[in-house]
Design a protein around this motif. Structure first.
Motif, PDB file in Angstrom:
ATOM      1  N   PHE A 139       0.834  -1.212   0.000  1.00  0.00           N
ATOM      2  CA  PHE A 139       0.000   0.000   0.000  1.00  0.00           C
ATOM      3  C   PHE A 139       0.866   1.260   0.000  1.00  0.00           C
ATOM      4  CE2 PHE A 139      -3.680  -2.494   2.009  1.00  0.00           C
ATOM      5  CZ  PHE A 139      -4.410  -2.501   0.823  1.00  0.00           C
ATOM      6  N   ILE A 143       0.077   3.715  -3.182  1.00  0.00           N
ATOM      7  CA  ILE A 143      -1.024   4.671  -2.973  1.00  0.00           C
ATOM      8  C   ILE A 143      -0.529   6.108  -2.798  1.00  0.00           C
ATOM      9  CG2 ILE A 143      -2.997   5.223  -1.442  1.00  0.00           C
ATOM     10  CD1 ILE A 143      -3.203   2.497  -2.852  1.00  0.00           C
ATOM     11  N   ASP A 190      -6.010   8.271  -3.582  1.00  0.00           N
ATOM     12  CA  ASP A 190      -6.233   7.084  -4.426  1.00  0.00           C
ATOM     13  C   ASP A 190      -7.230   6.154  -3.736  1.00  0.00           C
ATOM     14  OD1 ASP A 190      -4.470   7.916  -6.332  1.00  0.00           O
ATOM     15  OD2 ASP A 190      -2.836   6.551  -5.758  1.00  0.00           O
ATOM     16  N   VAL A 194      -8.983   2.441  -2.976  1.00  0.00           N
ATOM     17  CA  VAL A 194      -8.688   1.003  -2.925  1.00  0.00           C
ATOM     18  C   VAL A 194     -10.000   0.262  -2.695  1.00  0.00           C
ATOM     19  CG1 VAL A 194      -7.424  -0.826  -1.744  1.00  0.00           C
ATOM     20  CG2 VAL A 194      -6.376   1.437  -2.013  1.00  0.00           C
ATOM     21  N   TYR A 222      -6.825  -4.318   6.554  1.00  0.00           N
ATOM     22  CA  TYR A 222      -6.730  -3.694   5.215  1.00  0.00           C
ATOM     23  C   TYR A 222      -7.138  -2.212   5.219  1.00  0.00           C
ATOM     24  CZ  TYR A 222      -6.742  -8.565   3.293  1.00  0.00           C
ATOM     25  OH  TYR A 222      -6.486  -9.874   3.002  1.00  0.00           O
ATOM     26  N   VAL A 248      -4.748   1.128   4.420  1.00  0.00           N
ATOM     27  CA  VAL A 248      -5.036   2.057   3.316  1.00  0.00           C
ATOM     28  C   VAL A 248      -5.056   3.484   3.869  1.00  0.00           C
ATOM     29  CG1 VAL A 248      -6.791   2.795   1.637  1.00  0.00           C
ATOM     30  CG2 VAL A 248      -6.328   0.359   1.955  1.00  0.00           C
ATOM     31  N   GLY A 272      -4.837   6.681   1.498  1.00  0.00           N
ATOM     32  CA  GLY A 272      -5.767   6.298   0.438  1.00  0.00           C
ATOM     33  C   GLY A 272      -7.192   6.317   0.958  1.00  0.00           C
ATOM     34  N   THR A 298      -9.320   4.794  -8.867  1.00  0.00           N
ATOM     35  CA  THR A 298      -9.061   3.457  -8.311  1.00  0.00           C
ATOM     36  C   THR A 298      -7.632   3.030  -8.609  1.00  0.00           C
ATOM     37  OG1 THR A 298     -11.359   2.911  -8.779  1.00  0.00           O
ATOM     38  CG2 THR A 298      -9.899   1.084  -8.198  1.00  0.00           C
ATOM     39  N   LYS A 299      -6.911   2.650  -7.542  1.00  0.00           N
ATOM     40  CA  LYS A 299      -5.516   2.231  -7.739  1.00  0.00           C
ATOM     41  C   LYS A 299      -5.329   0.744  -7.492  1.00  0.00           C
ATOM     42  CE  LYS A 299      -1.275   2.974  -8.731  1.00  0.00           C
ATOM     43  NZ  LYS A 299      -0.249   3.774  -8.131  1.00  0.00           N
ATOM     44  N   ALA A 300      -6.173   0.174  -6.620  1.00  0.00           N
ATOM     45  CA  ALA A 300      -5.947  -1.232  -6.277  1.00  0.00           C
ATOM     46  C   ALA A 300      -7.209  -1.867  -5.727  1.00  0.00           C
ATOM     47  CB  ALA A 300      -4.828  -1.335  -5.235  1.00  0.00           C
TER      48      ALA A 300
END
Ligand code: PMP
Ligand code: GLU
Length: 400
Positions: free
Chosen positions: A108, A112, A116, A118, A128, A132, A137, A165-167
């Motif tokens: 991350f 990120i 961004d 996730v 998680y 983030v 993020g 959206t990055k991930a």
């Protein structure tokens, strides 16, 4: 004066660790508490692995190692990916860390930028969203339900994607639901990701060996997205090595190299002794080794034990997990009830009630983004589980 940074002020304590702490505190006061809140195998680390750790100390392998881990271990992990998962990751694409937890945090922090997004299908593992947030993020939760075996659909992912959206991150086998994505389900997700070339997939496969369906499937097997998949794994769950603190990631050379740089400025390489022990485990044990099968069979037996007893409690709906060592029953029926003394207003209240009145620790579903559920870890003896389930049944029967 603000002593602490916004970063830490905005961070929550891990709910799994919090419930375990509460259960330890109650135990220290002399209460007979059964802890079903922590997700860690109750088995001992296999003998050959322990011996490798002891040999590492005696051989003075007690110095700093390369930041991304010793070459032999990265080679052994690369071989394991090839032989067990059909994945081609060179040792240079592997970074060994202080647990899979650090591997995920590294990923991350390296991917990120502030703002961004996730995608995090819920229920998710507690850490998680907090990780983030640490990377500044934005968490975009995608809800799933027991009716669909807690699996996110390609359509849900597609409609949650924005230009920011990055991930996406998910675990299979899943903590907390035990759901396991099939190869077809993973392929359908991979196809959605393929159409969005800026999105990375963080695939948390830490429960790989605890899979009652048979063969484990990795989303990195689809070559049309493989350079955008970060595969996370480690020795904690599969080899009963939680305290040794070794996890690893495999990623494209650019991402692996970034994580190496980050780790070089934060923790350096993980414990040299643990790396030697992990080398033995990864080289010599696989999903069909007797040491691993004994644990898998015990987990499966205990799963049935818990499911049978849950089926006997009115108002509870339970999924039948295909992997990991958790059951995630729906307990909404009990929200709003009372034993005449304590009113149960939420799943967290229900967990506190069970801890207080039944001396059984579990984790509320809201900690995993799914209120109305409860996570029960069955990584403890059958004897403990039978007693715990009897106590839960008794305590719930008092609510009306
Ligand atoms: N991912 C998931 C889904 C987990 O349940 C855990 C267990 N703590 C981890 C990652 C981290 O494992 P560890 O840091 O012990 O390797
Ligand atoms: N993964 C385990 C759990 O979910 C260990 C605790 C933790 O690291 O959060 O309970």
């Amino acid at each position: 004066m603000n002593i602490l940074s916004d970063r830490i002020n905005n961070l929550s304590e891990s709910a799994t660790l919090e419930m375990s702490r509460k259960s330890r505190e109650l135990k220290a006061l002399g209460h007979d508490v059964i802890n079903l809140s922590i997700g860690e195998p109750d088995f001992d680390t296999p003998e050959i692995v322990k011996e490798a750790g002891i040999a590492a100390i005696n051989n003075n392998q007690t110095h700093y190692t390369p930041v991304s881990g010793i070459a032999d271990l990265r080679q052994a992990i690369s071989d394991k990916f090839k032989n067990e998962n059909g994945l081609d990751y060179s040792p240079a694409q592997i970074v060994v860390s202080n647990g899979a937890k650090q591997s995920i945090a590294n990923a991350f922090l390296c991917l990120i930028n502030p703002g961004d997004e996730v995608l995090v299908p819920a229920p998710y593992w507690v850490s998680y969203p907090e990780m983030v947030k640490l990377a500044e993020g934005i968490v975009v939760e995608i809800p799933t339900t027991i009716a669909r075996d807690f699996k996110v659909t390609p359509e849900q992912i597609e409609s949650a994607i924005t230009p920011k959206t990055k991930a996406i991150i998910f675990s299979s086998p899943c903590n907390p639901t035990g759901s396991v994505y099939s190869v077809r389900e993973l392929e359908a997700i991979a196809k959605v990701i393929a159409a969005h070339p800026n999105i990375f997939v963080i695939s948390d496969e830490i429960y790989e060996y605890i899979n009652y369906n048979g063969k484990h499937e990795s989303i990195a097997q689809f070559d049309f997205i493989e350079d955008r998949v970060i595969t996370i794994n480690g020795v904690s769950k599969g080899y009963a090595m939680t305290g040794w603190r070794i996890g690893y990631m495999a990623a494209s050379p650019v991402v692996a190299s970034a994580c190496n740089t980050l780790q070089g400025q934060t923790t350096s390489g993980p414990c040299s002794i643990s790396q030697q022990a992990s080398l033995k485990a990864v080289r010599e044990l696989s999903h069909d080794s007797s040491e691993i099968k004994v644990m898998l069979n015990a987990f499966e037996e205990r799963k049935h034990l818990v499911l049978d007893r849950l089926a006997d409690i009115p108002g509870i709906e339970a999924n039948n997990p295909s992997g990991a060592f958790y059951v995630f029953p729906y307990i909404q029926h009990y929200i709003g009830l009372s034993d005449g003394e304590t009113k149960i207003g939420s799943d967290s209240d229900l967990c506190l009630y069970l801890l207080d009145k039944a001396h059984v620790a579990a984790v509320p579903g809201s900690a995993f983004g799914s209120p109305g559920y409860l996570r029960i870890s069955y990584a403890t003896s059958s004897e403990n589980l039978i007693e715990a389930m009897n106590r839960i049944k008794g305590a719930l029967a008092k609510l009306s």
